[in-house]
Design a protein around this motif. Structure first.
Motif, short mmCIF file in Angstrom:
data_model
loop_
_atom_site.label_atom_id
_atom_site.label_comp_id
_atom_site.label_asym_id
_atom_site.label_seq_id
_atom_site.Cartn_x
_atom_site.Cartn_y
_atom_site.Cartn_z
N SER A 93 20.19 57.53 26.75
CA SER A 93 21.07 57.04 25.16
C SER A 93 22.13 57.64 24.67
CB SER A 93 19.12 56.95 24.34
OG SER A 93 19.34 59.12 24.01
N GLY A 94 23.22 56.60 24.25
CA GLY A 94 24.19 56.92 23.75
C GLY A 94 24.51 55.57 22.98
N GLN A 95 25.83 54.92 22.58
CA GLN A 95 26.90 54.46 21.56
C GLN A 95 27.57 53.24 22.40
OE1 GLN A 95 27.95 55.89 17.80
NE2 GLN A 95 25.28 54.94 16.82
N ALA A 96 27.46 52.23 21.87
CA ALA A 96 29.33 51.61 22.73
C ALA A 96 29.79 50.92 21.82
CB ALA A 96 28.37 51.18 23.92
N LEU A 97 30.85 50.36 21.98
CA LEU A 97 31.65 49.55 21.31
C LEU A 97 31.82 48.13 22.22
CD1 LEU A 97 34.92 52.03 20.46
CD2 LEU A 97 33.14 51.24 18.54
N ARG A 98 31.22 47.09 21.30
CA ARG A 98 31.30 45.90 22.50
C ARG A 98 32.27 45.02 21.40
NH1 ARG A 98 25.53 42.44 21.76
NH2 ARG A 98 25.40 42.02 19.65
N MET A 99 32.26 43.80 22.17
CA MET A 99 33.40 42.86 21.36
C MET A 99 32.65 41.52 22.28
SD MET A 99 37.19 42.36 22.23
CE MET A 99 37.66 43.85 21.93
N PRO A 100 32.49 40.59 21.71
CA PRO A 100 32.18 39.42 22.45
C PRO A 100 33.28 38.63 23.48
CG PRO A 100 32.43 38.78 19.91
CD PRO A 100 33.17 40.72 20.34
N ALA A 101 32.89 38.30 24.26
CA ALA A 101 33.82 37.76 25.70
C ALA A 101 34.92 37.07 25.67
CB ALA A 101 32.84 37.02 27.17
N PRO A 102 34.20 36.30 24.84
CA PRO A 102 35.47 35.42 24.60
C PRO A 102 37.08 35.85 23.91
CG PRO A 102 33.23 34.14 24.14
CD PRO A 102 32.96 35.59 23.65
N VAL A 103 36.10 36.39 22.62
CA VAL A 103 37.38 36.96 22.07
C VAL A 103 37.69 38.92 22.75
CG1 VAL A 103 38.04 38.53 19.93
CG2 VAL A 103 35.58 36.89 20.01
N PHE A 104 37.24 38.78 23.86
CA PHE A 104 37.91 40.12 24.88
C PHE A 104 39.17 39.30 25.42
CE2 PHE A 104 37.62 41.36 28.81
CZ PHE A 104 38.36 42.97 28.60
N LEU A 105 39.04 38.13 26.02
CA LEU A 105 39.72 37.54 26.81
C LEU A 105 40.82 37.24 26.03
CD1 LEU A 105 37.25 35.04 29.01
CD2 LEU A 105 38.68 37.06 29.48
N GLU A 106 40.80 35.93 24.99
CA GLU A 106 41.96 36.32 24.40
C GLU A 106 42.76 37.98 23.53
OE1 GLU A 106 40.84 34.05 20.64
OE2 GLU A 106 39.85 32.71 21.71
N ALA A 107 41.97 38.88 23.39
CA ALA A 107 42.51 40.04 23.22
C ALA A 107 43.44 40.38 25.15
CB ALA A 107 41.49 40.71 22.52
N VAL A 108 42.74 40.11 25.43
CA VAL A 108 43.90 40.72 26.87
C VAL A 108 45.16 40.02 27.47
CG1 VAL A 108 43.80 41.53 29.53
CG2 VAL A 108 41.63 41.55 28.03
N GLU A 109 45.90 40.25 26.60
CA GLU A 109 47.54 39.82 26.44
C GLU A 109 48.17 39.77 28.24
OE1 GLU A 109 49.37 40.75 23.54
OE2 GLU A 109 48.86 39.90 22.08
N VAL A 110 48.08 39.03 28.85
CA VAL A 110 49.12 38.91 30.43
C VAL A 110 50.36 40.09 30.16
CG1 VAL A 110 49.73 38.39 32.81
CG2 VAL A 110 47.87 36.99 31.12
N GLY A 111 50.45 40.91 31.00
CA GLY A 111 50.92 42.08 30.45
C GLY A 111 50.99 43.23 30.09
N GLY A 112 49.93 43.36 29.04
CA GLY A 112 50.05 43.71 27.50
C GLY A 112 49.63 45.05 28.36
#
Length: 236
Positions: free
Chosen positions: A102-121
């Motif tokens: 047991s532990g913890q995690a930071l999670r992000m909605p998949a669509p938001v994550f894909l928008e956050a991944v800027e190509v080359g960033g």
């Protein structure tokens, strides 16, 4: 982000390799989630609604056969993330991931994550390197399972768990460990007894405590140190 992190750190070693301004950009999109033991993070052949960056505990990535047998393919802790299929554009998850300690995690909605991944960033570059490490880790796991004894693999597994949990003591059922190693529970019991007699650990009522880390490292195969060194070399 996490109660385990300092104000300028996330608690996830992968995210903490990002520049501070990049972590601040991502911060509002994360939520902290508790991962109790046995919690299913993603199911095999099902879509992933979120990506996860563990900050504590240990998660197992497993493959499930048609007749329900489970074999561990990898473990992931605060050094990594769960969600590579999302990053690669898959609409389903080809593996199953569960929380084993047991532990913890930071999670992000998949669509938001894909928008956050800027190509080359910065995030894109870091995750590409993490994928490269994950491939190398998978190769090492195949090698380890094929060539090394159950005792060596169990020592490696315990050392990796200790590193991810950050403590000498953690809850761990022998049944679960046997499933992850792909052996019978009795085999784990015998090996645990041998390691206790050697003074490397103690095990009582589901609580594992590492007493001699150096001794456990000597009893482990080289895969523990190899994996650690490749992480530092690849994930920069």
């Amino acid at each position: 982000m996490s109660k385990h992190a300092s104000p300028d750190r996330s608690g996830n070693r992968l995210l903490d390799r990002l520049p501070v301004d990049e972590r601040e950009r991502l911060r509002p999109s994360f939520e902290t989630l508790s991962l109790p033991q046995g919690y299913e993070i993603c199911g095999q052949d099902r879509p992933m609604s979120h990506v996860y960056f563990p900050t504590s505990g240990v998660c197992s990535v497993v493959g499930v056969t048609d007749d329900g047998k489970v074999v561990e393919a990898a473990t992931i802790g605060n050094e990594g993330m769960i969600g590579i299929p999302v990053l690669l554009g898959l609409d389903f998850c080809p593996i199953r991931a569960v929380s084993q300690i047991s532990g913890q995690a930071l999670r992000m909605p998949a669509p938001v994550f894909l928008e956050a991944v800027e190509v080359g960033g910065p995030l894109d570059r870091l995750l590409r390197r993490y994928i490269a490490f994950s491939l190398r880790y998978s190769y090492q796991t195949v090698l380890c399972n094929a060539l090394h004894s159950v005792q060596e693999r169990m020592c490696r597994w315990l050392l990796m768990t200790r590193e991810r949990v950050g403590e000498e003591e953690f809850l761990l059922k022998q049944e679960f460990l046997a499933e992850m190693l792909g052996v019978r529970r009795q085999t784990v019991t015998v090996i645990a007894g041998t390691l206790q007699t050697a003074g490397f650990l103690s095990y009582r009522r589901g609580v594992m405590r590492i007493l001699n880390r150096e001794g456990l490292e000597e009893a482990s195969c080289e895969c523990y140190e190899t994996t650690r060194s490749y992480y530092e070399r690849i994930v920069q």
